[in-house]
Design a protein around this motif. Structure first.
Motif, PDB file in Angstrom:
ATOM      1  N   ASP A  28       0.973  -1.031   0.232  1.00  8.95           N
ATOM      2  CA  ASP A  28       0.067   0.011  -0.323  1.00  8.95           C
ATOM      3  C   ASP A  28       0.748   1.096  -0.098  1.00  8.95           C
ATOM      4  N   THR A  29       2.079   1.182   0.704  1.00 16.32           N
ATOM      5  CA  THR A  29       2.932   2.431   0.293  1.00 16.32           C
ATOM      6  C   THR A  29       3.510   2.682  -0.983  1.00 16.32           C
ATOM      7  N   LEU A  31       1.647   1.933  -3.612  1.00  9.56           N
ATOM      8  CA  LEU A  31       0.524   2.292  -4.188  1.00  9.56           C
ATOM      9  C   LEU A  31       0.180   3.759  -3.653  1.00  9.56           C
ATOM     10  N   GLN A  32       0.753   4.343  -2.600  1.00  5.02           N
ATOM     11  CA  GLN A  32       0.207   5.600  -2.045  1.00  5.02           C
ATOM     12  C   GLN A  32      -1.089   5.421  -1.562  1.00  5.02           C
ATOM     13  N   LEU A  33      -1.466   4.337  -0.961  1.00  2.00           N
ATOM     14  CA  LEU A  33      -2.697   4.292  -0.474  1.00  2.00           C
ATOM     15  C   LEU A  33      -2.516   4.463   1.331  1.00  2.00           C
ATOM     16  N   PRO A  34      -3.500   4.782   1.908  1.00  5.28           N
ATOM     17  CA  PRO A  34      -3.646   5.003   3.371  1.00  5.28           C
ATOM     18  C   PRO A  34      -2.863   3.795   4.192  1.00  5.28           C
ATOM     19  N   HIS A  36      -3.142   1.499   7.639  1.00  4.27           N
ATOM     20  CA  HIS A  36      -3.961   0.907   8.567  1.00  4.27           C
ATOM     21  C   HIS A  36      -3.262   0.439   9.907  1.00  4.27           C
ATOM     22  N   ARG A 164      -9.712  -5.134  -5.781  1.00  6.38           N
ATOM     23  CA  ARG A 164      -9.400  -3.980  -4.888  1.00  6.38           C
ATOM     24  C   ARG A 164      -8.532  -3.227  -5.685  1.00  6.38           C
ATOM     25  N   TYR A 165      -7.218  -3.755  -6.240  1.00  8.31           N
ATOM     26  CA  TYR A 165      -6.368  -2.808  -6.864  1.00  8.31           C
ATOM     27  C   TYR A 165      -6.327  -3.021  -8.537  1.00  8.31           C
ATOM     28  N   ARG A 203     -14.863  -0.950  -4.017  1.00  8.00           N
ATOM     29  CA  ARG A 203     -15.125   0.020  -4.804  1.00  8.00           C
ATOM     30  C   ARG A 203     -15.744  -0.592  -6.059  1.00  8.00           C
TER      31      ARG A 203
END
Length: 403
Positions: A28-29, A31-34, A36, A164-165, A203
């Motif tokens: 996720d880093t 992909l520049q995603l939040p 958690h 998701r991705y 999504r």
């Protein structure tokens, strides 16, 4: 959170233990995603980790995992390991602790999850997961079929990651998923249900439906039929417009009878509260050619927000268009909105009529509420008690008498 995780890595490294942030954090880093949560992998044994931190929970010692609390955050810390034979296509029977992060990464499911990062941001990526992310590709680590035979739940996890991705599943990985699909029967209903839920509520739930309706993939006939039915609906493209969880699931069941939906929700162990919410949406949506009174009764029982959300389901039929302005107008025309506004109670009914308590009390109050709210009869005690007598006198066998 990342600053605290880096301090955990520094503490471990000061004692001579190699340590990295791993898995979803790295993916996720990139992909520049939040972010958690952050998982940590280390050469330290669970006992060595426990000796370094004051608040530690031995959450999975057998497989090398402890959970530490540091600077207000929980971190799952797992020793570098190599898995041995898997039992029941889910968990390894035994693990061996190792000192090489690359050996640890080699046991993971997909290349995008088989990366590690040190506290300075340097990437360890032996299976080219970062390139697969750039290429929009989901690829299993090593031999795909072996990965899925080890843990059958990885089939569903892979589908979820793909959705998701927005990743295309690499052909050999997809072929292995198809071959291993039958092994999902060994996974608990709750695990399967939760993976489907994450996919459908994401999504792009429609992409999940299309993937899951693939012939020969799922060994669950009831799920497969739901996905195929929705994928073939004329209004299928509207599925992603449903943004709340209840609407998504109601859309999946829409077209089934309430009995079928109730059976499915019970069989797959959904909570009673959630099942009730979904069934309510379906009950509201299946009503066709509503009269004004029937519509206003629904508004009194469920409220404008629930009714309008539920009625959105009819748009899954391409020839149906719901008039939400009508519902707003009907709500504005109501004289009352909540039963507590009624100027008569069950005690009033019992005190004024010689009749033992029973279902008639609740039924009469509901009818009075509807008459006051919809028809506008005066909301005063004397008028309502008189109306209650008329209601019960019309019931066959009524023996109500004035006190």
């Amino acid at each position: 959170m990342e600053h605290a995780a880096n301090e955990v890595l520094a503490i471990l490294e000061q004692k001579g233990y190699t340590s990295y942030k791993v898995g979803g954090f790295v993916r996720d880093t990139l992909l520049q995603l939040p972010i958690h949560d952050i998982d940590i992998a280390t050469s330290a044994t669970p006992e060595q980790v426990m000796n370094l931190f004051s608040k530690v929970i031995p959450t999975g010692m057998k497989h090398g995992t402890v959970t530490i609390f540091y600077q207000g955050y929980w971190f799952e810390v797992t020793t570098f390991r190599q898995d041995h034979e898997y039992l029941n296509h889910r968990h390894p029977d035994q693990v061996t602790f190792v000192q090489d992060i690359k050996v640890d990464l080699s046991r993971r499911d997909f290349t995008i999850n088989a990366m590690a990062m040190d506290r300075f941001g340097n990437l360890i990526d032996p299976f080219h997961g970062s390139q697969d992310l750039k290429d929009g590709l989901l690829r299993a680590v090593g031999q795909p079929l072996q990965r899925f035979e080890e843990d059958a739940l990885r089939v569903l996890r892979g589908l979820r990651f793909s959705v998701r991705y927005a990743l295309t599943i690499e052909p050999k990985t997809w072929d292995a998923m198809m071959k291993a699909g039958s092994l999902l029967l060994t996974i608990s209903k709750e695990r399967v249900r939760d993976e489907f839920s994450k996919m459908l509520e994401g999504r792009d739930g429609l992409k999940a439906v299309d993937l899951l309706s693939t012939k020969g993939l799922l060994p669950f006939l009831d799920w497969h039929e739901l996905f195929v039915r929705l994928s073939e609906r004329p209004g299928r493209d509207r599925f992603n417009r449903f943004t709340d969880t209840t609407s998504r699931w109601a859309a999946l069941f829409y077209g089934n009878s309430l009995t079928e939906a109730r059976w499915f929700l019970t069989r797959w162990r959904f909570s009673n509260k959630f099942s009730s919410e979904v069934l309510t949406y379906l009950e509201i949506a299946e009503k066709e050619r509503l009269t004004e009174r029937e519509g206003k009764v629904l508004l009194l029982e469920f409220g404008l927000e629930t009714v309008t959300r539920a009625r959105e389901l009819v748009k899954l039929k391409s020839d149906n268009h719901e008039d939400h302005e009508r519902w707003k107008r009907w709500k504005e025309e109501l004289f009352l909105h909540h039963p507590k506004e009624l100027q008569v109670t069950g005690r009033d009914l019992l005190e004024n009529y010689k009749k033992p308590p029973g279902p008639w009390v609740k039924e009469t109050l509901q009818m009075l509420f509807e008459k006051a709210a919809i028809e506008g009869i005066p909301n005063c005690r004397e008028v309502l008690l008189k109306e209650a007598r008329a209601i019960n006198d019309n019931h066959e066998g009524s023996n109500i008498e004035n006190v």
